[in-house]
Design an enzyme around this catalytic site. Structure first.
Site, PDB file in Angstrom:
ATOM      1  N   LYS A  23     -25.593  -7.131 -45.204  1.00  0.00           N
ATOM      2  CA  LYS A  23     -26.567  -8.226 -45.367  1.00  0.00           C
ATOM      3  C   LYS A  23     -27.922  -7.694 -45.837  1.00  0.00           C
ATOM      4  O   LYS A  23     -28.552  -8.264 -46.721  1.00  0.00           O
ATOM      5  CB  LYS A  23     -26.731  -8.954 -44.019  1.00  0.00           C
ATOM      6  CG  LYS A  23     -27.974  -9.829 -43.941  1.00  0.00           C
ATOM      7  CD  LYS A  23     -28.205 -10.409 -42.560  1.00  0.00           C
ATOM      8  CE  LYS A  23     -28.861  -9.521 -41.566  1.00  0.00           C
ATOM      9  NZ  LYS A  23     -30.317  -9.572 -41.439  1.00  0.00           N
ATOM     10  N   ASN A  24     -28.371  -6.597 -45.229  1.00  0.00           N
ATOM     11  CA  ASN A  24     -29.726  -6.129 -45.531  1.00  0.00           C
ATOM     12  C   ASN A  24     -29.831  -5.394 -46.862  1.00  0.00           C
ATOM     13  O   ASN A  24     -30.931  -5.057 -47.302  1.00  0.00           O
ATOM     14  CB  ASN A  24     -30.261  -5.278 -44.371  1.00  0.00           C
ATOM     15  CG  ASN A  24     -30.526  -6.149 -43.149  1.00  0.00           C
ATOM     16  OD1 ASN A  24     -30.602  -7.368 -43.255  1.00  0.00           O
ATOM     17  ND2 ASN A  24     -30.648  -5.526 -41.989  1.00  0.00           N
ATOM     18  N   CYS A  60     -35.884 -12.298 -36.972  1.00  0.00           N
ATOM     19  CA  CYS A  60     -35.743 -12.226 -35.516  1.00  0.00           C
ATOM     20  C   CYS A  60     -37.069 -11.888 -34.854  1.00  0.00           C
ATOM     21  O   CYS A  60     -37.859 -11.111 -35.381  1.00  0.00           O
ATOM     22  CB  CYS A  60     -34.691 -11.183 -35.154  1.00  0.00           C
ATOM     23  SG  CYS A  60     -33.032 -11.724 -35.536  1.00  0.00           S
ATOM     24  N   ARG A  92     -43.975  -7.377 -36.620  1.00  0.00           N
ATOM     25  CA  ARG A  92     -43.386  -7.290 -37.958  1.00  0.00           C
ATOM     26  C   ARG A  92     -44.416  -7.521 -39.077  1.00  0.00           C
ATOM     27  O   ARG A  92     -44.308  -8.462 -39.878  1.00  0.00           O
ATOM     28  CB  ARG A  92     -42.173  -8.222 -38.087  1.00  0.00           C
ATOM     29  CG  ARG A  92     -41.180  -8.040 -36.955  1.00  0.00           C
ATOM     30  CD  ARG A  92     -39.865  -8.708 -37.204  1.00  0.00           C
ATOM     31  NE  ARG A  92     -39.020  -8.008 -38.158  1.00  0.00           N
ATOM     32  CZ  ARG A  92     -37.807  -8.385 -38.504  1.00  0.00           C
ATOM     33  NH1 ARG A  92     -37.282  -9.457 -37.965  1.00  0.00           N
ATOM     34  NH2 ARG A  92     -37.105  -7.705 -39.381  1.00  0.00           N
ATOM     35  N   ASP A 148     -31.345  -1.425 -34.935  1.00  0.00           N
ATOM     36  CA  ASP A 148     -30.423  -2.564 -34.863  1.00  0.00           C
ATOM     37  C   ASP A 148     -29.234  -2.292 -33.932  1.00  0.00           C
ATOM     38  O   ASP A 148     -28.552  -3.221 -33.504  1.00  0.00           O
ATOM     39  CB  ASP A 148     -29.909  -2.933 -36.262  1.00  0.00           C
ATOM     40  CG  ASP A 148     -31.017  -3.534 -37.124  1.00  0.00           C
ATOM     41  OD1 ASP A 148     -32.057  -3.926 -36.569  1.00  0.00           O
ATOM     42  OD2 ASP A 148     -30.836  -3.602 -38.354  1.00  0.00           O
ATOM     43  N   ARG A 183     -26.135 -15.513 -38.469  1.00  0.00           N
ATOM     44  CA  ARG A 183     -27.034 -15.090 -39.547  1.00  0.00           C
ATOM     45  C   ARG A 183     -26.600 -13.777 -40.176  1.00  0.00           C
ATOM     46  O   ARG A 183     -26.879 -13.521 -41.346  1.00  0.00           O
ATOM     47  CB  ARG A 183     -28.455 -14.909 -38.998  1.00  0.00           C
ATOM     48  CG  ARG A 183     -29.089 -16.199 -38.567  1.00  0.00           C
ATOM     49  CD  ARG A 183     -30.434 -15.950 -38.010  1.00  0.00           C
ATOM     50  NE  ARG A 183     -31.278 -15.373 -39.051  1.00  0.00           N
ATOM     51  CZ  ARG A 183     -32.595 -15.395 -39.028  1.00  0.00           C
ATOM     52  NH1 ARG A 183     -33.216 -15.962 -38.024  1.00  0.00           N
ATOM     53  NH2 ARG A 183     -33.293 -14.867 -39.994  1.00  0.00           N
TER      54      ARG A 183
HETATM   55  C1  EPZ Z   1     -35.312  -4.353 -41.823  1.00  0.00           C
HETATM   56  O1  EPZ Z   1     -36.435  -5.083 -41.382  1.00  0.00           O
HETATM   57  C2  EPZ Z   1     -34.100  -5.123 -41.356  1.00  0.00           C
HETATM   58  N1  EPZ Z   1     -34.165  -6.488 -41.896  1.00  0.00           N
HETATM   59  C3  EPZ Z   1     -34.062  -5.162 -39.835  1.00  0.00           C
HETATM   60  O2  EPZ Z   1     -32.817  -5.732 -39.462  1.00  0.00           O
HETATM   61  C4  EPZ Z   1     -34.104  -3.747 -39.283  1.00  0.00           C
HETATM   62  O3  EPZ Z   1     -34.221  -3.816 -37.877  1.00  0.00           O
HETATM   63  C5  EPZ Z   1     -35.306  -2.993 -39.857  1.00  0.00           C
HETATM   64  O4  EPZ Z   1     -35.286  -3.043 -41.303  1.00  0.00           O
HETATM   65  C6  EPZ Z   1     -35.390  -1.533 -39.432  1.00  0.00           C
HETATM   66  O5  EPZ Z   1     -34.239  -0.864 -39.855  1.00  0.00           O
HETATM   67  C7  EPZ Z   1     -33.857  -6.723 -43.155  1.00  0.00           C
HETATM   68  O6  EPZ Z   1     -33.508  -5.821 -43.916  1.00  0.00           O
HETATM   69  C8  EPZ Z   1     -33.878  -8.125 -43.617  1.00  0.00           C
HETATM   70  P1  EPZ Z   1     -39.282  -2.353 -41.470  1.00  0.00           P
HETATM   71  P2  EPZ Z   1     -37.871  -4.764 -41.991  1.00  0.00           P
HETATM   72  O7  EPZ Z   1     -40.224  -2.809 -42.518  1.00  0.00           O
HETATM   73  O8  EPZ Z   1     -37.708  -4.317 -43.397  1.00  0.00           O
HETATM   74  C9  EPZ Z   1     -43.506  -1.951 -39.231  1.00  0.00           C
HETATM   75  C10 EPZ Z   1     -31.381  -7.348 -38.578  1.00  0.00           C
HETATM   76  O9  EPZ Z   1     -31.015  -7.593 -37.399  1.00  0.00           O
HETATM   77  N2  EPZ Z   1     -44.110  -2.415 -40.496  1.00  0.00           N
HETATM   78  O10 EPZ Z   1     -38.502  -1.106 -41.702  1.00  0.00           O
HETATM   79  O11 EPZ Z   1     -38.735  -5.932 -41.726  1.00  0.00           O
HETATM   80  C11 EPZ Z   1     -42.682  -3.037 -38.547  1.00  0.00           C
HETATM   81  O12 EPZ Z   1     -43.496  -3.886 -37.749  1.00  0.00           O
HETATM   82  C12 EPZ Z   1     -32.835  -7.036 -38.843  1.00  0.00           C
HETATM   83  O13 EPZ Z   1     -30.606  -7.356 -39.542  1.00  0.00           O
HETATM   84  C13 EPZ Z   1     -45.486  -2.399 -40.639  1.00  0.00           C
HETATM   85  O14 EPZ Z   1     -46.220  -2.026 -39.718  1.00  0.00           O
HETATM   86  O15 EPZ Z   1     -38.280  -3.525 -41.090  1.00  0.00           O
HETATM   87  C14 EPZ Z   1     -41.731  -2.196 -37.731  1.00  0.00           C
HETATM   88  O16 EPZ Z   1     -42.361  -1.765 -36.557  1.00  0.00           O
HETATM   89  C15 EPZ Z   1     -33.667  -7.123 -37.604  1.00  0.00           C
HETATM   90  N3  EPZ Z   1     -46.018  -2.829 -41.825  1.00  0.00           N
HETATM   91  C16 EPZ Z   1     -41.473  -0.977 -38.629  1.00  0.00           C
HETATM   92  O17 EPZ Z   1     -42.578  -0.931 -39.531  1.00  0.00           O
HETATM   93  C17 EPZ Z   1     -45.240  -3.237 -42.856  1.00  0.00           C
HETATM   94  O18 EPZ Z   1     -45.775  -3.629 -43.896  1.00  0.00           O
HETATM   95  C18 EPZ Z   1     -40.193  -0.984 -39.415  1.00  0.00           C
HETATM   96  O19 EPZ Z   1     -40.084  -2.218 -40.115  1.00  0.00           O
HETATM   97  C19 EPZ Z   1     -43.834  -3.249 -42.703  1.00  0.00           C
HETATM   98  C20 EPZ Z   1     -43.288  -2.813 -41.504  1.00  0.00           C
END
Ligand code: EPZ
Length: 431
Positions: free
Chosen positions: A22-23, A117, A122, A305, A398
């Site tokens: 999905k991702n 979620c 985020r 995850d 989802r």
């Molecule tokens: C992706 O989310 C996935 N979602 C998430 O899966 C997954 O948990 C996550 O990556 C980590 O592997 C999708 O791909 C749609 P990040 P994403 O940007 O891209 C911080 C699922 O269940 N951050 O890697 O949103 C953020 O707050 C979902 O399928 C910033 O601070 O995750 C977090 O603490 C849940 N500033 C960390 O980085 C930013 O601009 C990692 O987030 C972006 C992120």
């Protein structure tokens, strides 16, 4: 409202076919709008987040046709609106990839702030920082992220935080920028590589995806392609842990074992046997899990995850285990639900779970707080003594295709029920 009715106690045994990731699919579908030519994408999972983004794409003029259940044909030659503000897009995270795609192609995008979620705050600051570095003016107004540029100019961008979403989004936009973009401290997840491979198959020039420095030489135009999405690492990991928790014997098929290394390592550590072949992994758990410690980290570390899944396993292990969540600040919300099944877990400082193993769960009425925790709670219920009901299963739908059917194929006693009468029928049948 539909719920799962579960009677626990059966070890899960058999083979399960893993769907596309999905991702990876969410950004690849968004990126497919960057060419006017037709794109065919295979191994698209049939889950509700994907349906939502495809519906939104239809709504702005993208021609979308499922040629088979898991194969989609897309043509974005007639997009008529660069403002994406429908309600559905507020609910999912992947909607923000339309920002990178439209900014890259049209130098203008307006997309509602993404949802997803509720597992932490985020932030999206690193996405916005990347777009600004490419020369876009970016601001948030009336709940929309608005980005606009005369032209996009390649740039050197250091990500302050390792972010899957920001790495992919900036990489997508930079594909059609002028000159070279270098993204440092980029995320290395398999789906980052998959998006880069997809874009390269459309004529992009991206090197280094899968390492922490990605180099993107902008090209003027992308063309059509045929592309197959990688298998879902997290769905595969979920079924591998389902074997561990139910003392079962499950073979996950259509996986890339290399992507599963951190998950396999932890399963071995807690006493499972794991056999590897070209595109499948077999997990055999003949005894209760053993205690351990784990900290979630960006790839190739143990994925956030999978954190609820390993917690569900360790809550059955003899002794004390510690799980530390280092990616999200609010990802233990499911613990109170697991406690209803008898788990003994204390969460300290929001990021550390101290788990005293209890040996056995007992069935209970459970409410799902988010996608991955939902899958973990279902697995816990499948190992529990007695009956459980699981509500809010829309979260699970989802991201997991045919979740309860795949579990049932492995011998789980699980059914979708809508009314109390259905539930009583299930109890009588499985009694
Ligand atoms: C992706 O989310 C996935 N979602 C998430 O899966 C997954 O948990 C996550 O990556 C980590 O592997 C999708 O791909 C749609 P990040 P994403 O940007 O891209 C911080 C699922 O269940 N951050 O890697 O949103 C953020 O707050 C979902 O399928 C910033 O601070 O995750 C977090 O603490 C849940 N500033 C960390 O980085 C930013 O601009 C990692 O987030 C972006 C992120």
């Amino acid at each position: 409202m539909e719920q799962y009715a579960i009677k626990g106690g059966n070890p899960l045994v058999g083979d399960v076919e893993i769907a596309g990731a999905k991702n990876a699919a969410l950004p690849i579908l968004a990126a497919a709008t960057m060419t006017d030519e037709t794109v065919y994408i295979e191994n698209i999972p049939d889950v509700s987040d994907i349906k939502m983004i495809l519906d939104t794409m239809r709504g702005i003029g993208v021609a979308v046709r499922h040629t088979e259940r898991h194969r989609v044909m897309l043509n974005a030659g007639n997009i008529n609106n660069l403002v994406v503000e429908d309600e559905a897009m507020k609910k999912i995270r992947g909607s923000y990839y339309l920002l990178g795609a439209f900014l890259g192609k049209y130098k203008h995008a307006e997309v509602v702030l993404p949802g997803g979620c509720d597992i932490g705050c985020r932030a999206i600051d690193q996405h916005l920082k990347g777009f600004r570095a490419l020369g876009a003016e970016v601001y948030i107004e009336h709940g929309l992220v608005k980005a606009r540029a005369e032209r996009l100019q390649g740039s050197h961008i250091y990500m302050d935080k390792v972010s899957v979403g920001a790495t992919i989004n900036v990489m997508i936009a930079a594909t059609l920028a002028e000159g070279t973009t270098i993204i440092e401290n980029s995320a290395k997840e398999p789906h980052v590589v998959d998006v880069a491979n997809f874009l390269n198959s459309c004529g992009a020039n991206i090197k280094g995806a899968g390492t922490d420095v990605i180099r993107i030489k902008g090209v003027q135009k992308l063309h059509g392609t045929e592309y197959a999405i990688i298998p879902d690492q997290i769905e595969a990991g979920t079924f591998m842990f389902a074997a561990a928790v139910t003392k079962g014997d499950v073979t996950v098929k259509n996986v890339i074992p290399k992507h599963m290394e951190s998950i396999t390592a932890k399963l071995l550590e807690i006493g499972c046997e794991v056999e590897e072949a070209d595109d499948c992994l077999r997990v055999v758990a003949s005894k209760p899990p053993m205690r351990t410690q784990v900290k979630t980290l960006p790839y190739p570390g143990f994925p956030t995850d999978m954190q609820p899944l390993i917690t569900v396993a360790l809550a059955l292990a003899k002794g004390t285990s510690i799980v530390t969540e280092s990616i999200y600040e609010n990802r233990f919300r499911y613990v109170d639900q697991l406690t209803r099944m008898g788990a003994d877990i204390k969460v300290e400082g929001g990021d550390t779970a101290i788990i005293d193993g209890v040996g056995q769960y007992t069935g209970a009425s459970i409410s799902v707080p988010d996608l991955r925790a939902g899958a973990a709670l279902v697995i816990a219920a499948l190992s529990a003594e007695g009956f459980s009901t699981i509500e809010n299963i829309n979260y699970i739908e989802r991201g997991y295709e045919d979740f309860h059917l795949k579990l049932r194929n492995l011998g789980a006693q699980i059914e979708l029920v809508e009314t109390e009468k259905d539930y009583q029928k299930f109890r009588l049948k499985t009694g």
